[in-house]
Structures are given as C-alpha cells and as structure tokens.
Design a protein around this motif. Sequence first.
Motif: not given
Length: 299
Positions: A157-162, A164-174
């Motif tokens: 999630g943090r990698i996606a946030n850093k 892909l500018d994706m919310k950490i919570a949304n990345a973790i949910l996926a």
Amino acid sequence: MKRNKSKRKRNLKNMKFFNTPKITLETVLNILSVIAGSFIFAVGINVFMIAGNLGEGGVTGLSIIFLYAFDIPLAISTLVLNGILLVIGFRFLSKRAMYYTIFAVILMSMFLGLTGSWSIENDEIMLNVLFGGLLIGLGNGLVIRIGATTAGSAIIGRIANKYLDMKIANAILAVDLFVILLSLTVLSVQQVLLTVVAMYTAVKVMDFVIEGLNPKKAITIVSTKPEALGTLINSEIGRGVTMVKGKGFYSRQETDILYVVISRSRLVRLKRLIQKYDENAFVVVNDVNSVLGNSFVKE
C-alpha cells in the motif's frame, strides 16, 4: 603528558555525549503509537475475526488460512511472511519507516501469540465483523499514520501510494480482496462475504485515522520578524518556508508573509516557536488534504 591524556579523555567523552542521538517527544509518541496499534490489531484478529471463524486480507489473511488448514500458529507464520516482505520493503521505503515497521512486525507477532487464547463469546456474528474491522482498522491506522506499516499488504500500500499516487487504504483493500478469494479454500462463501464487510469497515476506519487525525497544515504567518522566524522554522522545525510579498490594506505598508506546510504533529512546536519570538504575529492555520513533494513522502 598526564594533563594532555586527561584532556583527550574529556574531549572524547564530550564528543560521545554530543553525538548521542536525542530521543524527542515525537519519537516517544510514535513508539507508543506503534505499540498501541500492534496490540489493537492483534486483539481485533484473535478476539473477533478468528473467534468468529472469519478471515482477513494480506499476510495476516494468508496466516489465518495456514492456521485453519495446517494449524500453524499465527504468530510464527506472520513473522516469517512479513520478514520476507520487509526485505522487499527496504528497496522502496525510507530507513525511518523500515525501523518502525520492523518494530511493529515484531510487536504484532508477539501480541498475536499473547492474545491467541482471548475470545468473547456471543451469538451474533455481526459483532465479530464490525468490532473486528474497527479494531483492525484502528490498529493499522495508528501504525501507518506515523510513517510505518504493519508490513504485509501495508508495505504494498505504501509503495502504491509513493509511486502511483494511490490512497494507501485503497491499495491495501485491493491486495486484501485477492487474499480473501484464496480464503474460499478454507472458508464458506458466507464467511468470506462477512470477512469482506469486516475488511471494508477496517479500511474506512484506517482511512479516517490516517487522513482525518493527521492532516497536513498550511500556516500563514504575518510577522514583524519574518527573516528571523523563517530561519528558526527552517532550522528547528525542519521545514522549508516560502516568503511572499504582502501589503497592508489600511497602512499600505509592505511586509513579508511566511507560508509553510507541516504535519499536524509539528504544529504545536511551531506555535510555541512563533509565540516565543513574536507574540504579536498574525497566524492562520488551514487544513491540507493532499501535498505533493518529495520532502513530504518520508513523513
């Protein structure tokens, strides 16, 4: 000669003293946040999710599958799997985040072992779903909001946030939803659906804790000592300051206005600094929902 030796010894002691890293209040609060978050997370898993024969997402979800299928202790499997992800995480996360994450992973595995026998008897499965999701989200949020993770899908999630500018919570949910599909090998469809509800609750709570309780703050400062305050903010708070030209409407007097964006954890320190050096300064504090810039990634 003896006098020179004693002087050298004193100098060495002084050097060691000054080189000793200071433990700040912020560091202590961060450590307490990791301890509390790890414990709350473990309670949510053992007391509500496993007690209700439910699953989870990420590494913990995989560990629960191993628990149901092969009776492998949750504390051991989470520690091993998270250790593998930590090796990957060193390439993507800051050292500060990794130090806190290693601490969180060890604590989480320890608390999962300590609370393994805890349970609350009830005949309403929705209590397990809602309170399990609430505690998992709260625990994860307390850890993630200081810049750490509980490893597992949180690292992804943090990698996606850093990047892909994706919310950490949304990345973790996926990521977690993918793991939930694997849970169909050991859980019924009904149990999986209830787990999804718990996970959705956890994500919403975590999102609120991360973004709702620790937003960035934009500070506008009108002071008669802008140069001195700007230098102090830069050196003592560790933030860059922008100086903007301004002009009083009635006085028509030109003045420099300071603008700085900081995390909420540093706001109290900044206010005290301003009050100490300019009691008459005019300060406006605004909430900031999103900040772009490399200097804020590691906070």
